[in-house]
Scaffold this motif. Sequence first.
Motif, PDB file in Angstrom:
ATOM      1  N   PRO A 155       0.969  -1.144   0.035  1.00  0.00           N
ATOM      2  CA  PRO A 155       0.273  -0.173   0.087  1.00  0.00           C
ATOM      3  C   PRO A 155       1.056   1.299   0.005  1.00  0.00           C
ATOM      4  CG  PRO A 155       0.155  -1.117   2.121  1.00  0.00           C
ATOM      5  CD  PRO A 155       0.754  -1.724   1.326  1.00  0.00           C
ATOM      6  N   LEU A 156       0.259   2.425  -0.315  1.00  0.00           N
ATOM      7  CA  LEU A 156       0.912   3.524  -0.409  1.00  0.00           C
ATOM      8  C   LEU A 156       0.097   4.285   0.314  1.00  0.00           C
ATOM      9  CD1 LEU A 156       3.067   5.599  -1.653  1.00  0.00           C
ATOM     10  CD2 LEU A 156       1.291   6.316  -3.276  1.00  0.00           C
ATOM     11  N   PRO A 157       0.784   4.746   1.607  1.00  0.00           N
ATOM     12  CA  PRO A 157      -0.005   5.608   2.599  1.00  0.00           C
ATOM     13  C   PRO A 157      -0.171   7.119   2.051  1.00  0.00           C
ATOM     14  CG  PRO A 157       1.670   4.394   3.693  1.00  0.00           C
ATOM     15  CD  PRO A 157       1.939   4.274   2.090  1.00  0.00           C
ATOM     16  N   PRO A 158      -1.006   7.830   2.548  1.00  0.00           N
ATOM     17  CA  PRO A 158      -0.925   9.484   2.060  1.00  0.00           C
ATOM     18  C   PRO A 158       0.195  10.112   2.761  1.00  0.00           C
ATOM     19  CG  PRO A 158      -2.582   8.715   3.850  1.00  0.00           C
ATOM     20  CD  PRO A 158      -2.062   7.500   3.387  1.00  0.00           C
ATOM     21  N   ALA A 159       0.718  11.079   1.867  1.00  0.00           N
ATOM     22  CA  ALA A 159       1.522  11.853   2.226  1.00  0.00           C
ATOM     23  C   ALA A 159       1.060  12.879   3.312  1.00  0.00           C
ATOM     24  CB  ALA A 159       2.337  12.383   0.915  1.00  0.00           C
ATOM     25  N   PRO A 160       2.123  13.573   4.224  1.00  0.00           N
ATOM     26  CA  PRO A 160       3.477  13.261   4.442  1.00  0.00           C
ATOM     27  C   PRO A 160       3.737  12.096   5.254  1.00  0.00           C
ATOM     28  CG  PRO A 160       2.944  15.189   5.482  1.00  0.00           C
ATOM     29  CD  PRO A 160       1.937  14.670   4.952  1.00  0.00           C
ATOM     30  N   HIS A 161       2.769  11.694   6.163  1.00  0.00           N
ATOM     31  CA  HIS A 161       3.007  10.691   7.289  1.00  0.00           C
ATOM     32  C   HIS A 161       1.972   9.607   7.453  1.00  0.00           C
ATOM     33  CE1 HIS A 161       5.905  13.736   8.847  1.00  0.00           C
ATOM     34  NE2 HIS A 161       5.113  14.732   8.692  1.00  0.00           N
ATOM     35  N   GLY A 162       1.503   9.323   6.284  1.00  0.00           N
ATOM     36  CA  GLY A 162       0.775   8.316   6.485  1.00  0.00           C
ATOM     37  C   GLY A 162       1.253   6.828   6.739  1.00  0.00           C
ATOM     38  N   VAL A 163       0.470   5.914   7.450  1.00  0.00           N
ATOM     39  CA  VAL A 163       1.153   4.695   7.748  1.00  0.00           C
ATOM     40  C   VAL A 163       0.140   3.615   7.476  1.00  0.00           C
ATOM     41  CG1 VAL A 163       1.849   2.903   9.506  1.00  0.00           C
ATOM     42  CG2 VAL A 163       2.494   5.398   9.736  1.00  0.00           C
ATOM     43  N   ALA A 164       0.444   2.424   6.702  1.00  0.00           N
ATOM     44  CA  ALA A 164      -0.351   1.184   6.473  1.00  0.00           C
ATOM     45  C   ALA A 164       0.109   0.028   7.289  1.00  0.00           C
ATOM     46  CB  ALA A 164      -0.373   1.334   5.013  1.00  0.00           C
ATOM     47  N   GLY A 165      -0.656  -0.553   7.767  1.00  0.00           N
ATOM     48  CA  GLY A 165      -0.140  -2.193   8.474  1.00  0.00           C
ATOM     49  C   GLY A 165      -0.198  -3.047   7.226  1.00  0.00           C
ATOM     50  N   LEU A 166       0.855  -4.065   7.632  1.00  0.00           N
ATOM     51  CA  LEU A 166       0.865  -5.059   6.379  1.00  0.00           C
ATOM     52  C   LEU A 166       0.419  -6.489   7.170  1.00  0.00           C
ATOM     53  CD1 LEU A 166       4.432  -4.121   4.912  1.00  0.00           C
ATOM     54  CD2 LEU A 166       2.426  -3.716   4.268  1.00  0.00           C
ATOM     55  N   GLU A 167      -0.083  -7.133   6.280  1.00  0.00           N
ATOM     56  CA  GLU A 167      -0.652  -8.569   6.757  1.00  0.00           C
ATOM     57  C   GLU A 167       0.766  -9.239   7.283  1.00  0.00           C
ATOM     58  OE1 GLU A 167      -3.274 -11.228   5.030  1.00  0.00           O
ATOM     59  OE2 GLU A 167      -4.277  -9.595   4.104  1.00  0.00           O
ATOM     60  N   GLY A 168       0.804  -9.955   8.201  1.00  0.00           N
ATOM     61  CA  GLY A 168       1.688 -10.985   8.805  1.00  0.00           C
ATOM     62  C   GLY A 168       2.685  -9.975   9.486  1.00  0.00           C
ATOM     63  N   GLY A 169       2.557  -8.720   9.692  1.00  0.00           N
ATOM     64  CA  GLY A 169       3.249  -7.880  10.293  1.00  0.00           C
ATOM     65  C   GLY A 169       4.205  -7.018   9.840  1.00  0.00           C
ATOM     66  N   GLY A 170       4.408  -5.746  10.416  1.00  0.00           N
ATOM     67  CA  GLY A 170       5.024  -4.701   9.724  1.00  0.00           C
ATOM     68  C   GLY A 170       4.315  -3.604   9.211  1.00  0.00           C
ATOM     69  N   PHE A 171       4.907  -2.569   8.522  1.00  0.00           N
ATOM     70  CA  PHE A 171       4.275  -1.505   8.133  1.00  0.00           C
ATOM     71  C   PHE A 171       4.773  -0.802   7.160  1.00  0.00           C
ATOM     72  CE2 PHE A 171       6.557  -0.237  11.830  1.00  0.00           C
ATOM     73  CZ  PHE A 171       7.363   0.868  11.361  1.00  0.00           C
ATOM     74  N   VAL A 172       4.180   0.362   6.089  1.00  0.00           N
ATOM     75  CA  VAL A 172       4.786   1.368   5.461  1.00  0.00           C
ATOM     76  C   VAL A 172       4.505   2.301   5.906  1.00  0.00           C
ATOM     77  CG1 VAL A 172       4.853   1.988   3.165  1.00  0.00           C
ATOM     78  CG2 VAL A 172       4.191  -0.539   3.595  1.00  0.00           C
ATOM     79  N   ARG A 173       5.478   3.267   6.198  1.00  0.00           N
ATOM     80  CA  ARG A 173       5.365   4.624   6.530  1.00  0.00           C
ATOM     81  C   ARG A 173       6.043   5.757   5.707  1.00  0.00           C
ATOM     82  NH1 ARG A 173       8.414   4.615  11.620  1.00  0.00           N
ATOM     83  NH2 ARG A 173      10.033   4.459  10.067  1.00  0.00           N
ATOM     84  N   ARG A 174       5.144   6.591   5.382  1.00  0.00           N
ATOM     85  CA  ARG A 174       5.323   7.725   4.342  1.00  0.00           C
ATOM     86  C   ARG A 174       6.270   8.581   5.255  1.00  0.00           C
ATOM     87  NH1 ARG A 174       2.242   8.860  -0.056  1.00  0.00           N
ATOM     88  NH2 ARG A 174       3.384  10.112  -1.873  1.00  0.00           N
TER      89      ARG A 174
END
Length: 368
Positions: A155-174
């Motif tokens: 996933p692409l979280p929204p700028a500038p500071h969005g975060v999206a959790g990942l299945e199986g653990g972890g995250f994506v942070r803008r």
Amino acid sequence: MTTSGPEHDTDETPDPDAAVPAHHGDPPAEQRAMARSAAVVDRSHRDVLAVAGDERLSWLHLLLTQHVSELPPDTGTEALVLDGQGRVLHHMAVASTGGTVYLDTESGEGAALLDYLRKMVFWSAVELRDATAELAVLSVVGPEVPAVLEKAGLPLPPAPHGVAGLEGGGFVRRTPWPGRDAVDVAVPRDAKDTWWSTLTAAGARAAGTMAFEALRVESRAPRLHRDTDERTIPHEVGWIGPAVHLTKGCYRGQETVARVANLGRPPRRQVLLHLDAGDEDLPRTGDPVHRGDRQVGRVGTVVQHHELGPVALALVKRSVPVDAELTAGLEERASPASIDPDSYEADPDRTPPGRAVRGQAARPGRRT
């Protein structure tokens, strides 16, 4: 070819990035990929802490410099821990997702930060753990980051500071630095190599910390212990706003933060220096900056930038003018240096609000 950190670090102090690749064969090309397309960097040496529990946000709000008590789910930010005099002890990136707040910080700093946080739990409903063995940070940087993430199934979280959790653990942070588009992808550590292959197959060029640091310096984002010393307060390096909320209180060092903001100006400022030096004679982190015979500052991170050439972040006295002729470094690595005017934030003409109030109170005959 992959090269680890010590080869590119000439400082006598330990290389903070020694545990991960410095480059993958062509540092300038890796920088260009970050600036013009996309590249992925292994930053898995960063320490990661996890804070869970019903009171995690309200409890962290009392300890950190950032306003996090009402941080929305799936949001990130930056924060500091200060000492009683307002000097910076810890800097961390923050990600709140899935009922947990993740704090990632410099390699080797996690244990001291965790120890401090544990001492401050008392009866709060929070659960702390060292998640470094669980999660590894990969950073993807460049204008083609959205396309890379889409191809990689992330996933692409929204700028500038969005975060999206990942299945199986972890995250994506803008993140707003070090490039036009950047994300930190925190993945399960045992799946790091798989995710690295997935991201490079999706179009991100393999890059090392040399390229990442060059773009970080260009963006003037400070790094703990490289661009700070034992006297650094947040105002000097641009952390007011990104990592410090000026209207919240109740954290250690807050009095200094408020006093400097309201009554005066910090004694030093961070600038970008252009260095007139060869590849082999660059100044080192911690070297002095001189104006004539007088020391006026300290060298921070030194890099070879693919467009700017040799540049460095530096802390210099506030009285140093933007057009000053400077020298950075010692002996054979001393280099003529000049301040990039775009990095020099001139003092405002207005009197700081707190000082103006004090001046009014001191006038003879003022009614109270």
